[in-house]
Write a protein that holds these residues in place. Structure first.
Motif, PDB file in Angstrom:
ATOM      1  N   GLN A 216       0.832  -1.209   0.000  1.00 29.50           N
ATOM      2  CA  GLN A 216       0.000   0.000   0.000  1.00 29.50           C
ATOM      3  C   GLN A 216       0.868   1.261   0.000  1.00 29.50           C
ATOM      4  OE1 GLN A 216      -2.568   0.517   3.461  1.00 29.50           O
ATOM      5  NE2 GLN A 216      -4.174   1.398   2.163  1.00 29.50           N
ATOM      6  N   ASP A 217       1.941   1.252   0.778  1.00 31.59           N
ATOM      7  CA  ASP A 217       2.842   2.405   0.833  1.00 31.59           C
ATOM      8  C   ASP A 217       3.515   2.642  -0.515  1.00 31.59           C
ATOM      9  OD1 ASP A 217       2.217   2.797   3.486  1.00 31.59           O
ATOM     10  OD2 ASP A 217       4.029   1.816   4.252  1.00 31.59           O
ATOM     11  N   ILE A 218       3.971   1.573  -1.155  1.00 35.55           N
ATOM     12  CA  ILE A 218       4.675   1.707  -2.439  1.00 35.55           C
ATOM     13  C   ILE A 218       3.709   2.097  -3.549  1.00 35.55           C
ATOM     14  CG2 ILE A 218       6.001   0.458  -4.198  1.00 35.55           C
ATOM     15  CD1 ILE A 218       7.087  -1.301  -1.884  1.00 35.55           C
ATOM     16  N   GLU A 219       2.518   1.525  -3.524  1.00 34.10           N
ATOM     17  CA  GLU A 219       1.536   1.767  -4.585  1.00 34.10           C
ATOM     18  C   GLU A 219       1.091   3.221  -4.639  1.00 34.10           C
ATOM     19  OE1 GLU A 219      -1.776  -1.090  -6.579  1.00 34.10           O
ATOM     20  OE2 GLU A 219      -1.839  -0.856  -4.398  1.00 34.10           O
ATOM     21  N   PHE A 220       1.238   3.929  -3.539  1.00 34.43           N
ATOM     22  CA  PHE A 220       0.894   5.355  -3.496  1.00 34.43           C
ATOM     23  C   PHE A 220       1.650   6.138  -4.572  1.00 34.43           C
ATOM     24  CE2 PHE A 220       1.925   9.637  -1.955  1.00 34.43           C
ATOM     25  CZ  PHE A 220       0.659  10.156  -1.745  1.00 34.43           C
ATOM     26  N   TYR A 221       2.852   5.676  -4.921  1.00 35.29           N
ATOM     27  CA  TYR A 221       3.704   6.403  -5.870  1.00 35.29           C
ATOM     28  C   TYR A 221       3.553   5.919  -7.309  1.00 35.29           C
ATOM     29  CZ  TYR A 221       5.896   8.071  -1.618  1.00 35.29           C
ATOM     30  OH  TYR A 221       6.112   8.643  -0.388  1.00 35.29           O
ATOM     31  N   LYS A 222       2.722   4.931  -7.536  1.00 35.74           N
ATOM     32  CA  LYS A 222       2.637   4.334  -8.870  1.00 35.74           C
ATOM     33  C   LYS A 222       1.595   5.024  -9.742  1.00 35.74           C
ATOM     34  CE  LYS A 222       2.198  -0.110 -11.231  1.00 35.74           C
ATOM     35  NZ  LYS A 222       1.446   0.474 -12.347  1.00 35.74           N
ATOM     36  N   PRO A 223       2.001   5.528 -10.909  1.00 38.13           N
ATOM     37  CA  PRO A 223       1.013   6.099 -11.839  1.00 38.13           C
ATOM     38  C   PRO A 223       0.117   4.998 -12.406  1.00 38.13           C
ATOM     39  CG  PRO A 223       3.276   6.721 -12.429  1.00 38.13           C
ATOM     40  CD  PRO A 223       3.370   5.615 -11.438  1.00 38.13           C
ATOM     41  N   PRO A 224      -1.065   5.347 -12.887  1.00 37.12           N
ATOM     42  CA  PRO A 224      -1.916   4.345 -13.547  1.00 37.12           C
ATOM     43  C   PRO A 224      -1.396   4.010 -14.937  1.00 37.12           C
ATOM     44  CG  PRO A 224      -2.924   6.513 -13.680  1.00 37.12           C
ATOM     45  CD  PRO A 224      -1.708   6.673 -12.820  1.00 37.12           C
ATOM     46  N   TRP A 225      -1.813   2.872 -15.440  1.00 35.93           N
ATOM     47  CA  TRP A 225      -1.593   2.457 -16.831  1.00 35.93           C
ATOM     48  C   TRP A 225      -0.125   2.253 -17.208  1.00 35.93           C
ATOM     49  CZ3 TRP A 225      -4.526   7.473 -17.304  1.00 35.93           C
ATOM     50  CH2 TRP A 225      -5.882   7.300 -17.045  1.00 35.93           C
ATOM     51  N   THR A 226       0.741   1.991 -16.272  1.00 38.46           N
ATOM     52  CA  THR A 226       2.143   1.791 -16.664  1.00 38.46           C
ATOM     53  C   THR A 226       2.370   0.434 -17.330  1.00 38.46           C
ATOM     54  OG1 THR A 226       2.785   0.895 -14.507  1.00 38.46           O
ATOM     55  CG2 THR A 226       2.972   3.281 -14.810  1.00 38.46           C
ATOM     56  N   VAL A 227       1.456  -0.513 -17.109  1.00 36.67           N
ATOM     57  CA  VAL A 227       1.538  -1.810 -17.787  1.00 36.67           C
ATOM     58  C   VAL A 227       0.517  -1.807 -18.917  1.00 36.67           C
ATOM     59  CG1 VAL A 227       1.397  -4.310 -17.547  1.00 36.67           C
ATOM     60  CG2 VAL A 227       2.218  -2.922 -15.630  1.00 36.67           C
ATOM     61  N   ASN A 228       1.005  -1.873 -20.153  1.00 33.09           N
ATOM     62  CA  ASN A 228       0.087  -1.709 -21.283  1.00 33.09           C
ATOM     63  C   ASN A 228      -0.756  -2.954 -21.536  1.00 33.09           C
ATOM     64  OD1 ASN A 228       1.228  -3.421 -23.582  1.00 33.09           O
ATOM     65  ND2 ASN A 228       3.040  -2.221 -23.021  1.00 33.09           N
ATOM     66  N   SER A 229      -1.766  -2.803 -22.377  1.00 37.56           N
ATOM     67  CA  SER A 229      -2.746  -3.869 -22.598  1.00 37.56           C
ATOM     68  C   SER A 229      -2.125  -5.145 -23.152  1.00 37.56           C
ATOM     69  CB  SER A 229      -3.840  -3.378 -23.562  1.00 37.56           C
ATOM     70  OG  SER A 229      -4.546  -2.291 -23.021  1.00 37.56           O
ATOM     71  N   LEU A 230      -1.193  -5.015 -24.095  1.00 37.22           N
ATOM     72  CA  LEU A 230      -0.561  -6.200 -24.668  1.00 37.22           C
ATOM     73  C   LEU A 230       0.316  -6.903 -23.640  1.00 37.22           C
ATOM     74  CD1 LEU A 230       0.356  -5.046 -28.288  1.00 37.22           C
ATOM     75  CD2 LEU A 230      -1.486  -6.588 -27.581  1.00 37.22           C
ATOM     76  N   ALA A 231       0.997  -6.122 -22.794  1.00 31.10           N
ATOM     77  CA  ALA A 231       1.819  -6.724 -21.739  1.00 31.10           C
ATOM     78  C   ALA A 231       0.945  -7.483 -20.744  1.00 31.10           C
ATOM     79  CB  ALA A 231       2.632  -5.647 -21.029  1.00 31.10           C
ATOM     80  N   ILE A 232      -0.198  -6.905 -20.388  1.00 28.01           N
ATOM     81  CA  ILE A 232      -1.132  -7.593 -19.481  1.00 28.01           C
ATOM     82  C   ILE A 232      -1.586  -8.908 -20.100  1.00 28.01           C
ATOM     83  CG2 ILE A 232      -3.429  -7.493 -18.443  1.00 28.01           C
ATOM     84  CD1 ILE A 232      -3.005  -4.427 -18.176  1.00 28.01           C
ATOM     85  N   GLU A 233      -1.973  -8.856 -21.363  1.00 28.32           N
ATOM     86  CA  GLU A 233      -2.457 -10.056 -22.046  1.00 28.32           C
ATOM     87  C   GLU A 233      -1.340 -11.096 -22.156  1.00 28.32           C
ATOM     88  OE1 GLU A 233      -5.432 -12.297 -23.231  1.00 28.32           O
ATOM     89  OE2 GLU A 233      -5.690 -10.184 -22.662  1.00 28.32           O
ATOM     90  N   ALA A 234      -0.121 -10.624 -22.445  1.00 28.97           N
ATOM     91  CA  ALA A 234       1.019 -11.538 -22.529  1.00 28.97           C
ATOM     92  C   ALA A 234       1.291 -12.184 -21.177  1.00 28.97           C
ATOM     93  CB  ALA A 234       2.260 -10.786 -23.006  1.00 28.97           C
ATOM     94  N   GLY A 235       1.239 -11.376 -20.120  1.00 29.46           N
ATOM     95  CA  GLY A 235       1.488 -11.896 -18.786  1.00 29.46           C
ATOM     96  C   GLY A 235       0.514 -12.991 -18.406  1.00 29.46           C
ATOM     97  N   LYS A 236      -0.745 -12.780 -18.691  1.00 27.40           N
ATOM     98  CA  LYS A 236      -1.759 -13.793 -18.358  1.00 27.40           C
ATOM     99  C   LYS A 236      -1.507 -15.081 -19.154  1.00 27.40           C
ATOM    100  CE  LYS A 236      -5.352 -11.066 -19.104  1.00 27.40           C
ATOM    101  NZ  LYS A 236      -6.750 -10.582 -19.150  1.00 27.40           N
ATOM    102  N   TYR A 237      -1.188 -14.933 -20.426  1.00 25.62           N
ATOM    103  CA  TYR A 237      -0.908 -16.109 -21.251  1.00 25.62           C
ATOM    104  C   TYR A 237       0.303 -16.876 -20.718  1.00 25.62           C
ATOM    105  CZ  TYR A 237       0.075 -19.007 -25.311  1.00 25.62           C
ATOM    106  OH  TYR A 237       0.316 -20.078 -26.134  1.00 25.62           O
ATOM    107  N   LEU A 238       1.352 -16.141 -20.353  1.00 23.42           N
ATOM    108  CA  LEU A 238       2.590 -16.782 -19.903  1.00 23.42           C
ATOM    109  C   LEU A 238       2.410 -17.492 -18.563  1.00 23.42           C
ATOM    110  CD1 LEU A 238       5.073 -13.958 -20.935  1.00 23.42           C
ATOM    111  CD2 LEU A 238       4.863 -16.229 -21.983  1.00 23.42           C
TER     112      LEU A 238
END
Length: 342
Positions: A216-238
């Motif tokens: 929770q502390d670290i996520e405070f600094y994370k911008p949205p959408w840094t992981v793109n749609s194709l990377a998300i889809e690739a990650g799930k497949y892998l």
């Protein structure tokens, strides 16, 4: 990026016949993944999930941890910068020689920096900094810290938070992931990469695991959408097909051992033992810069000049094992070099 990286083949005009400079799994390119991404191409018409929620859900089930213990990142490097930012203006110890981005992330966030050598690291080492950064298995040495020793360090140094980078955990059979230690130790953050073991460095995908409060502390600094749609889809497949795509460790290490044995017979080279498929070579009479340029210009072979790793110098190159045919190209090229200079 203050120190830079090794895979710089783009700088050379001639074709690279064999690239030993990158320790990405050479056999990991998946045609099935390529086809899967092509079939899902239309997802780029919309914004990606803000925090890669569907990927986090799948990883959580795979690791048997709560979703709140995970953050998906744009490669492991984003995780390092987020952690360093969360602990801005504090102190860090980095176990060297190692990946340069820990130091870069800390410097950007005004950390007071200290360094200790891998050869001096034991289960009873005491640290006095807020953070301790360890690559396990280590890059570029291939050294490992066993889970018992890591747990001892966590117990002895409860005022220090340990960031353990497991980007190369699938390149060794000597240790397994230390994620289970997170359930017992509040001072542990584990960073994972999906780029080295699955050979998708261009997609930039990784994640970190820690206790819910730390996340929770670290996520405070994370911008949205840094992981793109194709990377998300690739990650799930892998994640769903990892057994088919991950490096075959026994074969990979056997090939590496054979390569090291052959290189060790060549005059002017000292091979440093490694628990992984990549390893350091110490040069006796030539600089890493000179040998790298010779291998490129004469043979189209690219090796990693390891002189820009803190703790090493211009006597070192790093080699990542490739297939038997390309390994033989390197052996023959180094034999030619050795004969010319003997």
């Amino acid at each position: 990026m203050l120190h830079g990286h090794g895979d710089d083949g783009y700088k050379y005009k001639q074709a690279i016949v064999a690239n030993f400079s990158t320790n990405v799994w050479y056999g990991g390119q998946s045609e099935d993944l390529k086809n899967h991404l092509i079939s899902n191409w239309d997802i780029i018409d919309s914004y990606p999930e803000a925090s890669a929620e569907s990927l986090i859900d799948l990883i959580a089930k795979d690791l048997k941890v709560d979703q709140e213990m995970l953050i998906a990142t744009n490669g492991a490097t984003e995780a390092f910068y987020l952690i360093a930012q969360c602990f801005k203006n504090q102190s860090s110890t980095i176990v060297i020689p190692t990946f340069s981005e820990y130091e870069d992330a800390c410097r950007v966030n005004n950390h007071e920096l200290f360094f200790t050598n891998w050869s001096d690291l034991t289960a009873t080492t005491k640290f006095h900094t807020r953070l301790v950064w360890i690559c396990n298995p280590n890059n570029p040495t291939g050294s490992i810290l066993d889970p018992i020793s890591l747990e001892s360090l966590l117990d002895l140094n409860q005022n220090s938070t340990f960031i353990v980078d497991e980007a190369y955990i699938d390149f060794t059979d000597q240790i397994t992931s230390s994620i289970d230690l997170i359930k017992k130790h509040k001072n542990l953050i584990i960073v994972k990469s999906l780029t080295k073991n699955f050979a998708i460095p261009g997609l930039r995908l990784g994640y970190l695991v820690s206790n819910k409060e730390m996340v929770q502390d670290i996520e405070f600094y994370k911008p949205p959408w840094t992981v793109n749609s194709l990377a998300i889809e690739a990650g799930k497949y892998l994640i769903e097909h990892k057994s088919k795509i991950l490096p075959p460790v026994n074969y990979y290490k056997s090939a590496s051992k054979k390569l090291q044995e052959n290189l060790n017979k060549i005059t002017g080279l000292k091979i440093h033992a490694s628990k992984t498929s990549y390893f350091l070579i110490e040069l006796e009479e030539i600089s890493s810069f000179e040998l790298k340029n010779y291998l490129i210009s004469e043979f189209g072979i690219l090796v990693r000049d390891a002189s820009n790793f803190r703790g090493l110098n211009s006597s070192y190159i790093r080699i990542a094992t490739l297939n038997e045919e390309k390994n033989q190209l390197l052996i023959d090229a180094l034999k030619t070099w050795s004969n010319l200079n003997s």
